[in-house]
Enzyme design. Structure first.
Site, short mmCIF file in Angstrom:
data_model
loop_
_atom_site.label_atom_id
_atom_site.label_comp_id
_atom_site.label_asym_id
_atom_site.label_seq_id
_atom_site.Cartn_x
_atom_site.Cartn_y
_atom_site.Cartn_z
N SER A 665 0.81 -1.22 0.00
CA SER A 665 0.00 0.00 0.00
C SER A 665 0.84 1.27 0.00
CB SER A 665 -0.94 0.01 1.21
OG SER A 665 -0.22 0.07 2.42
N LYS A 708 -6.68 4.38 8.28
CA LYS A 708 -5.52 5.17 7.85
C LYS A 708 -5.86 6.67 7.86
CE LYS A 708 -3.41 1.60 4.93
NZ LYS A 708 -3.12 1.18 3.55
#
Length: 808
Positions: A665, A708
């Site tokens: 990611s 996140k």
């Protein structure tokens, strides 16, 4: 600013607004209880088929994440299905008169086992009573006395004949305590040994000769007496058997008539009759039972005889192993502790003066016996972790017979002499429950598993967030309010629960099926409503339950944010820097997921080392992360090395990261910071980035997007908002956003921004405010663009490196 606004995600896309279009209510009190299993259509269909098919090997494995309702659904569906099936037979064990070490298994119709046990108990009690009465009756006693009298008369007559014979030979037949002896006589008078020695030799010889004849005659007489005695004993036995036979035969016939259809039991009754007739004395009282037992030894002996009789009579009992008289349909057994004995049954032992003894009445059933004719539910992990259970279960399913074995034999220990109960024919459908990884391991590594568990029931961890499922969710809440005696939820509280389900699923178009986690919030919200003395559970109670649960688990998160806020962990959320960027990441600590930003730096310089990941060089990165870096190199090669080799040295580092990293990611983030360093263009430190890339520069979705964003938002909140802070995420992740209301309000107010992109060039333009550029017909980027600057830097490296090589 035109570029920035183009990729902004509007506040209405940051969380799905829950609307209950098909329901109108104020509280769940107005609603009826709904389904307890929601969103598992695939699993329900598979389960229904698995229960319908009755062929061998079609056992069921229910797989899915913990908390998706596997166990409760299995019990519920099996309970409903089993009610309409036949009640299985009762199972009994009886004594084997031919081979006592091999107890016989008898199967009878449901409730007949209990009747047999009671009938046998009454049979023995009645038999003892009747036999006692008959054998003490005058008729039997007279016949017995007549046989004994006849024996005595014949015996006395023979002895009298011996006495006359002895007297004729001048010998006296004298009775003593040890038997009969012969003594010589002269003129009808006994003589002593001394007198015998004084006689003439001729007379002595005559006496000795006659003594031998008398002794010979005595031996003949003794043989005759023995013969008469045996004949009398036979007569007594026949009298006893004849008298007992009429009694036993009557009662046995009654039993055989009642259980006529059971051939095995019918044959058992025949053997039972023979054994009783051989052991009639057991049913009779001892001859001295009615006498006073003043002597202590007599009392002990009498007690010993009674104990021995009681032990002997146990062979006529029935061990009702399985009693299905109370069932309504087939049995459903959920075994929570599937160890060897709990599954396969066991033999219990008694300690008799230091020796272990057992009998067929000590045979105890296992879960397989209890579930025979029905369904057995087991947790796969428990079955696999208990020694010898898995192999024994497979062996049982393959043979369709249940053997009661001693676990010591499985281990290889020397076992004591024991029983080998007759195996029981088995008809069971086993339902195993376990997580997907156990199913995969068994399917891949165990060939028997594929043959024995052909039905897979897969429970999904999420379901579509449509009107149908949201309505079912409302009824689910109402059901548990009624079932668990909770305060009912008002409309706002229900919406909060559904939103939380949305958040657990991590997708606006999905709802979670991990109902255990939803129930935790429901129960805890009910508790807060009771603390507030509220009539109903309100939205604020649900919100408090969610926040308090987070508070109980987020200590690590607070410590991380504390270090960032104090400056011990270097994270910049304002200004512009070259070769530095904030990457969005998550840390899973088991019971909680923390959104944690990481500072990534890149340095570039002349050389041929290529792009080096410091984490990889120090073995702190995983395979997937390394793959992301190789993809990054592929993108650089396509964009900047079509005419010349890519000549540079670059190092990328996750600063202050000591525990390792994996996943791809951050691959786009690493590329951004590398492009920044090569172009010497500064990156906005107020924008954190996540997203993986492919070799064509397309941005791919990642996991944990909500956590996140919330993690970086909290850091910005700690350090102070500037109005230019936000996050850069893959466009494909927009539907995965389930952000808290505070962030949505911040976005509306312009304090925080969320950008969604699908190409690496869009991202670098947002981060630097400069145009990336598109290649012209000559294959070069337009002058002044960010990628043109990179081209110039790489050409400079190449030329200087070539010059250096020429000089060398």
């Amino acid at each position: 600013m035109r570029i920035l606004k183009e990729y902004l995600v509007s506040p209405d896309k940051l969380k799905k607004k829950v609307e209950l279009v098909n329901l109108s209510f104020e509280t769940t009190k107005e609603l009826s209880s709904g389904e307890t299993i929601i969103g598992q259509e695939r699993a329900i269909k598979s389960m229904d088929f698995g229960l319908q098919i009755k062929k061998s090997g079609y056992n069921i494995f229910i797989t899915g994440l913990t908390g998706t309702g596997k166990t409760s659904y299995a019990e519920l569906s099996l309970g409903k299905f089993a009610k309409h099936e036949e009640i299985p037979n009762d199972i009994c064990y009886v004594y084997n008169f031919t081979k006592p070490s091999l107890p016989l298994c008898i199967e009878l119709e449901a409730s007949k086992g209990k009747e047999l046990k009671e009938d046998m108990k009454k049979f023995i009690e009645k038999l003892k009573e009747v036999i006692h009465t008959v054998f003490l009756a005058e008729n039997y006693e007279e016949k017995k006395k007549e046989i004994i009298k006849d024996y005595k008369e014949k015996r006395n007559q023979i002895i009298e004949e011996l006495r006359i014979y002895a007297k004729d030979k001048n010998f006296l037949l004298k009775s003593t305590t040890s038997g009969y002896i012969t003594l010589p006589m002269i003129e009808n008078k006994e003589i002593t040994n001394d007198e015998f020695e004084t006689l003439e030799e001729t007379l002595k010889s005559e006496i000795e000769e006659n003594s031998e004849k008398v002794q010979q005659k005595a031996l003949e007489v003794l043989k005759e007496i023995e013969k008469i005695e045996k004949n009398s004993e036979v007569k007594l036995i026949k009298l006893k058997e004849k008298t007992g036979l009429s009694i036993v035969k009557y009662f046995i016939c009654c039993l055989q008539t009642k259980y006529l259809t059971n051939k095995k039991l019918y044959n058992y009754f025949i053997e039972l009759k023979e054994d009783i007739l051989k052991n009639l004395d057991i049913f009779l009282p001892d001859e001295d039972d009615d006498e006073d037992e003043d002597d202590e030894d007599d009392k002990i002996n009498s007690l010993k005889r009674k104990t021995e009789k009681e032990l002997f009579l146990k062979r006529y009992q029935v061990n009702l192993l399985i009693d299905n008289s109370n069932l309504e349909g087939a049995p459903v057994i959920v075994e929570l502790n599937p160890n060897f004995q709990n599954i396969l049954g066991k033999l219990e032992y008694d300690n008799d003066k230091g020796s272990l003894t057992t009998n067929f009445m000590k045979i105890k059933p296992g879960a397989l016996h209890k579930a025979n004719g029905g369904y057995l539910v087991l947790q796969a992990k428990d079955v696999l972790t208990n020694p010898y259970v898995w192999e024994s279960l497979k062996r049982t399913l393959k043979s369709n017979k249940i053997y009661i074995e001693d676990i010591k034999e499985q281990v290889g220990y020397v076992t004591i002499a024991s029983l080998k109960p007759e195996p029981i024919d088995m008809n069971i459908k086993v339902i195993l429950l376990g997580p997907p990884y156990i199913y995969s391991l068994l399917y891949d590594k165990d060939e028997d598993f594929r043959k024995l568990f052909k039905i897979k029931v897969a429970f999904d961890y999420e379901m579509s967030s449509n009107d149908k499922n949201t309505s079912k969710m409302v009824y689910f809440i109402a059901y548990h309010c009624n079932k668990d005696n909770l305060k009912h939820f008002n409309y706002e509280a229900v919406i909060k629960v559904i939103e939380y389900s949305n958040r657990l699923a991590g997708n606006q178009d999905k709802l979670t099926t991990r109902f255990n986690e939803l129930l935790e919030i429901i129960y805890e919200a009910d508790t807060y409503a009771k603390i507030d003395n509220s009539e109903y559970v309100l939205g604020e109670h649900v919100q408090k339950a969610i926040e308090e649960k987070k508070y109980r688990h987020n200590l690590y998160e607070e410590k991380v944010y504390e270090q960032i806020g104090s400056g011990k962990v270097l994270i910049s959320v304002e200004g512009y820097k070259v070769g530095e960027i904030n990457a969005l990441s998550v840390v899973d600590i088991g019971d909680y997921t923390v959104g944690k930003p990481n500072r990534i730096t890149a340095t570039t310089y002349m050389g041929k080392e290529g792009v080096i990941n410091i984490e990889r060089e120090t073995n702190l990165s995983g395979n997937i992360h390394d793959k992301g870096l190789l993809i990054l190199k592929g993108y650089l090669g396509e964009q900047f090395a079509q005419n010349y080799a890519l000549t540079l040295s670059a190092k990328i580092c996750f600063e202050q990261l000591y525990g390792g990293i994996d996943g791809d990611s951050a691959s786009s983030t690493e590329l951004y910071v590398l492009l920044s360093s090569l172009s010497d263009c500064a990156i906005n430190q107020g924008i954190a980035v996540t997203g993986s890339i492919n070799q064509k520069g397309e941005i791919q979705p990642v996991g944990g997007i909500t956590e996140k964003i919330e993690g970086f938002y909290d850091i910005c909140k700690i350090k102070g908002f500037t109005g230019s802070q936000g996050v850069l995420i893959p466009k494909k992740n927009i539907s995965d956003l389930v952000l808290k209301d505070e962030i949505i309000e911040a976005v509306k107010e312009g304090k925080f921004s969320i950008y969604a992109i699908d190409d690496i060039k869009q991202g670098i333009e947002i981060l630097t405010g400069q145009t990336a550029g598109t290649k012209d017909s000559t294959g070069r980027y337009p002058e002044g663009t960010l990628y043109h600057k990179i081209e110039l830097r790489l050409e400079k490296y190449r030329k200087e490196l070539n010059c250096t090589n020429i000089k060398q």
